[in-house]
Each structure stands twice: as structure tokens, then as C-alpha cells.
Design a protein around this motif. Structure first.
Motif, PDB file in Angstrom:
ATOM      1  N   PRO A 218      30.669   3.684  48.793  1.00 26.63           N
ATOM      2  CA  PRO A 218      31.039   4.702  47.800  1.00 26.63           C
ATOM      3  C   PRO A 218      32.414   5.269  48.112  1.00 26.63           C
ATOM      4  CG  PRO A 218      28.816   5.066  48.625  1.00 26.63           C
ATOM      5  CD  PRO A 218      29.430   4.027  49.490  1.00 26.63           C
ATOM      6  N   VAL A 219      33.248   5.387  47.115  1.00 30.88           N
ATOM      7  CA  VAL A 219      34.581   5.941  47.282  1.00 30.88           C
ATOM      8  C   VAL A 219      34.532   7.429  47.012  1.00 30.88           C
ATOM      9  CG1 VAL A 219      36.957   5.874  46.497  1.00 30.88           C
ATOM     10  CG2 VAL A 219      35.615   3.760  46.594  1.00 30.88           C
ATOM     11  N   GLU A 220      34.894   8.206  48.048  1.00 29.91           N
ATOM     12  CA  GLU A 220      34.895   9.650  47.899  1.00 29.91           C
ATOM     13  C   GLU A 220      36.287  10.167  48.212  1.00 29.91           C
ATOM     14  OE1 GLU A 220      31.987  11.414  50.374  1.00 29.91           O
ATOM     15  OE2 GLU A 220      30.279  10.365  49.460  1.00 29.91           O
ATOM     16  N   PRO A 221      36.798  11.048  47.395  1.00 30.40           N
ATOM     17  CA  PRO A 221      38.117  11.619  47.697  1.00 30.40           C
ATOM     18  C   PRO A 221      38.053  12.435  48.981  1.00 30.40           C
ATOM     19  CG  PRO A 221      37.062  12.813  45.917  1.00 30.40           C
ATOM     20  CD  PRO A 221      36.191  11.614  46.174  1.00 30.40           C
ATOM     21  N   ILE A 222      39.112  12.306  49.820  1.00 30.73           N
ATOM     22  CA  ILE A 222      39.151  13.053  51.067  1.00 30.73           C
ATOM     23  C   ILE A 222      39.358  14.525  50.755  1.00 30.73           C
ATOM     24  CG2 ILE A 222      41.648  12.748  51.369  1.00 30.73           C
ATOM     25  CD1 ILE A 222      41.103  12.513  54.388  1.00 30.73           C
ATOM     26  N   SER A 223      38.625  15.356  51.473  1.00 27.33           N
ATOM     27  CA  SER A 223      38.726  16.788  51.212  1.00 27.33           C
ATOM     28  C   SER A 223      40.047  17.332  51.735  1.00 27.33           C
ATOM     29  CB  SER A 223      37.571  17.520  51.892  1.00 27.33           C
ATOM     30  OG  SER A 223      37.721  17.467  53.295  1.00 27.33           O
ATOM     31  N   GLN A 224      40.469  18.445  51.175  1.00 24.72           N
ATOM     32  CA  GLN A 224      41.712  19.063  51.627  1.00 24.72           C
ATOM     33  C   GLN A 224      41.611  19.474  53.088  1.00 24.72           C
ATOM     34  OE1 GLN A 224      42.937  22.383  49.248  1.00 24.72           O
ATOM     35  NE2 GLN A 224      44.808  22.738  50.402  1.00 24.72           N
ATOM     36  N   GLU A 225      40.418  19.939  53.468  1.00 26.89           N
ATOM     37  CA  GLU A 225      40.198  20.379  54.853  1.00 26.89           C
ATOM     38  C   GLU A 225      40.356  19.192  55.815  1.00 26.89           C
ATOM     39  OE1 GLU A 225      36.539  22.040  57.671  1.00 26.89           O
ATOM     40  OE2 GLU A 225      36.195  21.526  55.571  1.00 26.89           O
ATOM     41  N   ARG A 226      39.754  18.063  55.450  1.00 29.27           N
ATOM     42  CA  ARG A 226      39.820  16.896  56.326  1.00 29.27           C
ATOM     43  C   ARG A 226      41.235  16.318  56.358  1.00 29.27           C
ATOM     44  NH1 ARG A 226      35.505  11.879  56.136  1.00 29.27           N
ATOM     45  NH2 ARG A 226      36.006  11.049  58.194  1.00 29.27           N
ATOM     46  N   SER A 227      41.899  16.286  55.228  1.00 27.64           N
ATOM     47  CA  SER A 227      43.269  15.790  55.164  1.00 27.64           C
ATOM     48  C   SER A 227      44.190  16.619  56.040  1.00 27.64           C
ATOM     49  CB  SER A 227      43.755  15.817  53.712  1.00 27.64           C
ATOM     50  OG  SER A 227      45.112  15.437  53.648  1.00 27.64           O
ATOM     51  N   LEU A 228      44.027  17.942  55.991  1.00 27.66           N
ATOM     52  CA  LEU A 228      44.853  18.821  56.812  1.00 27.66           C
ATOM     53  C   LEU A 228      44.594  18.579  58.284  1.00 27.66           C
ATOM     54  CD1 LEU A 228      46.825  21.183  57.098  1.00 27.66           C
ATOM     55  CD2 LEU A 228      44.869  22.744  56.874  1.00 27.66           C
ATOM     56  N   TRP A 229      43.307  18.431  58.644  1.00 28.00           N
ATOM     57  CA  TRP A 229      42.965  18.208  60.051  1.00 28.00           C
ATOM     58  C   TRP A 229      43.562  16.893  60.565  1.00 28.00           C
ATOM     59  CZ3 TRP A 229      40.462  14.200  62.401  1.00 28.00           C
ATOM     60  CH2 TRP A 229      40.252  14.362  63.779  1.00 28.00           C
ATOM     61  N   LEU A 230      43.477  15.819  59.761  1.00 30.06           N
ATOM     62  CA  LEU A 230      44.019  14.535  60.173  1.00 30.06           C
ATOM     63  C   LEU A 230      45.526  14.607  60.393  1.00 30.06           C
ATOM     64  CD1 LEU A 230      42.015  12.041  57.938  1.00 30.06           C
ATOM     65  CD2 LEU A 230      42.007  12.130  60.440  1.00 30.06           C
ATOM     66  N   ARG A 231      46.225  15.271  59.484  1.00 29.77           N
ATOM     67  CA  ARG A 231      47.677  15.405  59.629  1.00 29.77           C
ATOM     68  C   ARG A 231      48.036  16.161  60.907  1.00 29.77           C
ATOM     69  NH1 ARG A 231      47.709  16.386  53.948  1.00 29.77           N
ATOM     70  NH2 ARG A 231      47.912  18.621  54.318  1.00 29.77           N
ATOM     71  N   GLU A 232      47.304  17.226  61.180  1.00 34.21           N
ATOM     72  CA  GLU A 232      47.586  18.027  62.370  1.00 34.21           C
ATOM     73  C   GLU A 232      47.266  17.258  63.648  1.00 34.21           C
ATOM     74  OE1 GLU A 232      45.309  21.546  61.781  1.00 34.21           O
ATOM     75  OE2 GLU A 232      46.810  22.523  60.488  1.00 34.21           O
ATOM     76  N   ALA A 233      46.143  16.522  63.614  1.00 32.98           N
ATOM     77  CA  ALA A 233      45.749  15.769  64.805  1.00 32.98           C
ATOM     78  C   ALA A 233      46.786  14.691  65.128  1.00 32.98           C
ATOM     79  CB  ALA A 233      44.379  15.129  64.601  1.00 32.98           C
ATOM     80  N   LEU A 234      47.211  13.944  64.126  1.00 34.55           N
ATOM     81  CA  LEU A 234      48.206  12.902  64.348  1.00 34.55           C
ATOM     82  C   LEU A 234      49.554  13.494  64.750  1.00 34.55           C
ATOM     83  CD1 LEU A 234      47.302  10.508  61.403  1.00 34.55           C
ATOM     84  CD2 LEU A 234      46.891  10.137  63.838  1.00 34.55           C
ATOM     85  N   ALA A 235      49.897  14.637  64.196  1.00 34.89           N
ATOM     86  CA  ALA A 235      51.146  15.303  64.572  1.00 34.89           C
ATOM     87  C   ALA A 235      51.111  15.722  66.037  1.00 34.89           C
ATOM     88  CB  ALA A 235      51.392  16.518  63.673  1.00 34.89           C
ATOM     89  N   ASP A 236      49.939  16.211  66.494  1.00 32.67           N
ATOM     90  CA  ASP A 236      49.804  16.610  67.897  1.00 32.67           C
ATOM     91  C   ASP A 236      49.963  15.412  68.824  1.00 32.67           C
ATOM     92  OD1 ASP A 236      49.459  19.258  67.318  1.00 32.67           O
ATOM     93  OD2 ASP A 236      47.270  19.206  67.363  1.00 32.67           O
TER      94      ASP A 236
END
Length: 330
Positions: free
Chosen positions: A33-51
Motif C-alpha cells: 500500500p502506498v501511503e504519503p509520508i507524514s510531515q512529522e516523519r519527513s521532518l524527523w528523517l531530514r533532521e536525522a540525515l542532517a545530523d
């Protein structure tokens, strides 16, 4: 659904990020099933990769600052200032050695020119504390890194390290230099060729004959390792009189490094007629020495491996004697 998202716990480190990616890609073969990524999860991923990226960049910046300190010109105007600069450079080397335990950092340091300055400037520096720290850094970077090993060989690190091992007046420099030599020649064909071309086995022999126990031990261990990994080199070392010199080392007061010496002698007699013939030379008195050493080692658990080497070598020589006797009877 909202409560489920609020209660979801996201990973806190790079390992967690990787596991999240694995979990996301390990679905069943059927349609997912294709589910759009939540804003919360998208923000967390960006921050984690930036760290993660920031952490790596921080380490590169630390290495650059260390190299700035190491690239400074030597100043001799004031004694106190010289001591401060030496302390700064020693601290820079220690930090670089710690950072270079990470293979990516070791490669980055090579690209930044850090290894070149070690070889060209610090292996021959007047301060022994900087010489041995440069050798230690070279060893840290070269371990299990063929790309770094090849670069160090190309810029002439090995002959300088062998010279330090052989003749530096400071014992710590000699030990650290030999450690770096080991990291360049073990399991490295080009390194072994360079080692042979610069008479490296003679350097090891002199190391075993030195008065420094650490240098004796590391020299004997490297010799044993090289002979075990490269049995084709047996003829080379035997032609140098290595058997006779190793036996003379065994006649010195007993030391823990004699275990490696006996191991090397075992290598030289196994599947090698010339090595066996040298060991059987009556003028060496090796069999009597081995019998005496075996009696001394009996019942001492800490010397068990040395005793096993001793017995293997004695039996190898004895079997050859028996074979010769049978041949004479026939």
C-alpha cells in the motif's frame, strides 16, 4: 490514527535510520500500500540525515584544524614558545590517530595531505615525541586500508620507517615505527616487495638482538607472521644465516619473545631441507638447548605454547636424525 503517530518512537541514531530503511524495503512480494509520508516523519528523517552528515563534516573540520597546526613552520625564537607548539602538535597527532580509527576518516586524511606531511616532515623531526606520534598515525591509517597502504608506499614511507626501527635513539620511536612497518607489509604484496628490497628481514633480526623487550617481541612476532604467510621467503632468510642467528637469540636469558623465535624456527624447518640441515648443524647444539628449555618450561601454563614449539622443533630434528640412521643401515 493520530494517537498511533503520537506514540510512534523514531530511532535516535544512524543505526536506527538504517534499520528504518531496511524495514521499509523488506515488505512482502505482493503489492505494498502506498501511503504519503507524514510531515512529522519527513521532518524527523531530514533532521536525522542532517545530523549524520554534520557529524562527519565536524570530524573533517577537526582534521583540517589539526593539519593547520602540523603545517606551521618551526619557530626557534623562544624556548617556551617551542614547548607550546610541540604540545599543540602532539595533541593534533593524538586527535588524528583517534579519528583515523574510522576508515572513512583515514581515507579523508590521506586526501587532505595529512600522511604526506607525516612522512616528509615528522618522521625525521628533531622531537622524538613527534616522530613516534607520526609513525603511530601512519599505522592507524594503514591498518586494513589497501588504498592508504599503496599511497604510503608510493611516497616512500617504508624505508624511512625501517630506518627509524633500526637506528632511532628513542625506544618508543623504534617500536612505533615497527608497528607502522607491520601495517604496511602484512597481507600487502607491494609492501612485502618493498620490505625485501630494503633488507627488512635484517632489520627484524637486529630488533630481536636489541635490548628493548618491546622491540624484541614485535620484531620476532612480525618475522613469524611473515614466514607463516609467505613460506616462499624461507630460502631468503635461511641464506642470510637466520637459523644461526635465531638460535643465538635463544641462548640469551629467557624472555617471553622466545616463543615467537621458536615459532619462526619451526617455520624454517617445516618443508624446507636447508632449514632443517642448518638446525641440525652440531656446532649449534640446538637439540641440547631444546631439551634444556623444555625441562625449564614444564609445568608452567603461561609457557605452554612455547613448550609446544620447542617440542615440535626437537621432534623435527630428531626425525631427520632417525631417517639418516636408517639410510646408513641400508
Amino acid at each position: 490514527m493520530a494517537d498511533g503517530r503520537q506514540n510512534r518512537r523514531y530511532p535516535q541514531n544512524l543505526q536506527g535510520v538504517l534499520q528504518l530503511a531496511i524495514d521499509a524495503g523488506s515488505g512482502a512480494d505482493g503489492p505494498t500500500p502506498v501511503e504519503p509520508i507524514s510531515q512529522e516523519r519527513s521532518l524527523w528523517l531530514r533532521e536525522a540525515l542532517a545530523d549524520v552528515c554534520k557529524g562527519q563534516m565536524d570530524e573533517v573540520e577537526q582534521m583540517k584544524r589539526c593539519l593547520t597546526a602540523l603545517n606551521k613552520e618551526d619557530v626557534n625564537e623562544e624556548e617556551d614558545r617551542d614547548e607550546d607548539e610541540e604540545d599543540e602538535r602532539e595533541s593534533a597527532f593524538e586527535l588524528l590517530s583517534d579519528l583515523s580509527e574510522n576508515l572513512d576518516n583515514a581515507r579523508d586524511l590521506m586526501v587532505l595531505g595529512g600522511l604526506d606531511v607525516c612522512v616528509s616532515k615528522y618522521l625525521c623531526h628533531a622531537q622524538s615525541g613527534l616522530r613516534w606520534r607520526a609513525a603511530q598515525l601512519i599505522a592507524s591509517c594503514a591498518q586494513n586500508m589497501p588504498q592508504v597502504q599503496v599511497h604510503l608506499l608510493k611516497i616512500g614511507a617504508l624505508p624511512k620507517l625501517l630506518q627509524l626501527t633500526d637506528s632511532d635513539p628513542h625506544p618508543t620511536v623504534r617500536v612505533k615505527a615497527l608497528y607502522a612497518v607491520s601495517c604496511l607489509v602484512r597481507e600487502q604484496e607491494a609492501g612485502l616487495e618493498a620490505f625485501l628490497s630494503h633488507d627488512g628481514f635484517s632489520v627484524l633480526m637486529r630488533g630481536m638482538q636489541s635490548e628493548d623487550e618491546k622491540l624484541q617481541t614485535k620484531s620476532a612476532f612480525l618475522l613469524l607472521n611473515l614466514l607463516t604467510s609467505n613460506p616462499e621467503q624461507k630460502d631468503t632468510v635461511i641464506s642470510m644465516g637466520m637459523v644461526q642467528q635465531l638460535v643465538s637469540v635463544l641462548r640469551t636469558p629467557h624472555s617471553r619473545f622466545h616463543e615467537h623465535v621458536l615459532g619462526a624456527l619451526c617455520c624454517l624447518v617445516e618443508d624446507c631441507e636447508k632449514g632443517l640441515k642448518d638446525c641440525r648443524d652440531p656446532s649449534l647444539g640446538l637439540e641440547d638447548l631444546l631439551r634444556l628449555r623444555a625441562r625449564e618450561l614444564q609445568g608452567k601454563d603461561e609457557n605452554q605454547e612455547e613448550l609446544e614449539f620447542c617440542e615440535r622443533l626437537r621432534m623435527a630434528c630428531s626425525r631427520r636424525h632417525q631417517s639418516d640412521d636408517h639410510g646408513m643401515d641400508r
